[in-house]
Scaffold this motif. Structure first.
Motif, PDB file in Angstrom:
ATOM      1  N   ASN A 183      -3.455 -46.144 -25.494  1.00 27.74           N
ATOM      2  CA  ASN A 183      -3.033 -47.433 -26.059  1.00 27.74           C
ATOM      3  C   ASN A 183      -1.896 -47.233 -27.060  1.00 27.74           C
ATOM      4  OD1 ASN A 183      -4.161 -46.604 -28.539  1.00 27.74           O
ATOM      5  ND2 ASN A 183      -6.109 -47.650 -28.124  1.00 27.74           N
ATOM      6  N   ASN A 184      -1.454 -48.319 -27.670  1.00 24.26           N
ATOM      7  CA  ASN A 184      -0.298 -48.259 -28.574  1.00 24.26           C
ATOM      8  C   ASN A 184      -0.558 -47.450 -29.837  1.00 24.26           C
ATOM      9  OD1 ASN A 184       1.245 -49.824 -26.849  1.00 24.26           O
ATOM     10  ND2 ASN A 184       0.606 -51.757 -27.799  1.00 24.26           N
ATOM     11  N   ASP A 185      -1.825 -47.240 -30.141  1.00 20.11           N
ATOM     12  CA  ASP A 185      -2.173 -46.458 -31.330  1.00 20.11           C
ATOM     13  C   ASP A 185      -2.390 -44.984 -31.016  1.00 20.11           C
ATOM     14  OD1 ASP A 185      -2.158 -48.732 -33.021  1.00 20.11           O
ATOM     15  OD2 ASP A 185      -4.151 -49.286 -32.280  1.00 20.11           O
TER      16      ASP A 185
END
Length: 229
Positions: A150-152
């Protein structure tokens, strides 16, 4: 149903150079697919080997097979897609006023298909279907063992589901690369990735070897040895 049997065999494999003409057991790899096609074809069907490899041409001609064209460099480079190769073959025969109901794509890197597999494939096909494709059960499952970052920077399951055991997850299938029975009208109107009406036949793991690397080749040799023992 009239079928165009299409064997794509370009020269220049990066993973395993010369694999199409490399000897597996007692004959070149591509001959497994050529012999399979010749054994199941009906009189009205046509076999087309789409290649730019002169060694493949020699092997085919030794079996009495006429190579209809030498594939262009544009259709033989690393960026060439199966869709373009299929459309090129269809257009070639349509210019000769030869029409087909379906095209059967047979990749020479899958040597272990049998006639029973094709019978199942053909029985699943009808004019409302875009494609019937051979698959194998996938070991990985998007509900359980497949993840996306994911983006994290953390891993999320590719598909959300409340399953505690892999056995409880819905079955997942992977194309095994062996056979694609494609509706001619469907392929003329859209690319394979855009097909909506796709059916399957399941082939066992031992007949789902798709040779792309030396490791795949070693597995194919092992399976062939077991089959003949």
């Amino acid at each position: 149903m009239r079928i165009l049997y299409l064997i794509p065999a370009r020269k220049g494999s990066k993973g395993l150079p010369g694999k199409n003409t490399k000897i597996l057991g007692d004959k070149p790899l591509i001959l497994y697919t050529i012999d399979f096609a010749l054994n199941i074809m009906e009189d009205e069907d046509v076999l087309c080997i789409s290649t730019n490899d002169l060694e493949v041409v020699k092997i085919a001609e030794a079996k009495g097979i006429l190579i209809p064209f030498i594939r262009s460099e544009e259709l033989s480079n690393d960026n060439a897609a199966s869709y373009d190769v299929i459309i090129h073959a269809i257009n070639h025969y349509e210019k000769l006023s030869q029409k087909f109901d379906a095209v059967l794509l047979l990749q020479p890197t899958s040597p272990f298909r049998i006639q029973e597999d094709f019978v199942h494939l053909k029985n699943e096909f009808d004019i409302t279907t875009d494609m019937v494709v051979s698959v194998k059960f996938a070991k990985e499952n998007p509900y359980f063992t497949l993840f996306e970052e994911n983006n994290d920077g953390y891993l999320d399951k590719s598909k959300v589901g409340n399953f505690e055991r892999r056995q409880d997850c819905p079955p997942v299938y992977a194309f095994n690369g062996s056979m694609y029975l494609i509706n001619i009208e469907s392929i003329k109107n859209s690319k394979i990735a855009d097909f909506k009406k796709v059916k399957k036949i399941v082939m066992p793991e031992e007949r789902s070897v798709d040779i792309d690397t030396l490791a795949d080749w070693t597995l194919a040799e092992f399976n062939l040895k077991n089959e003949n023992s």
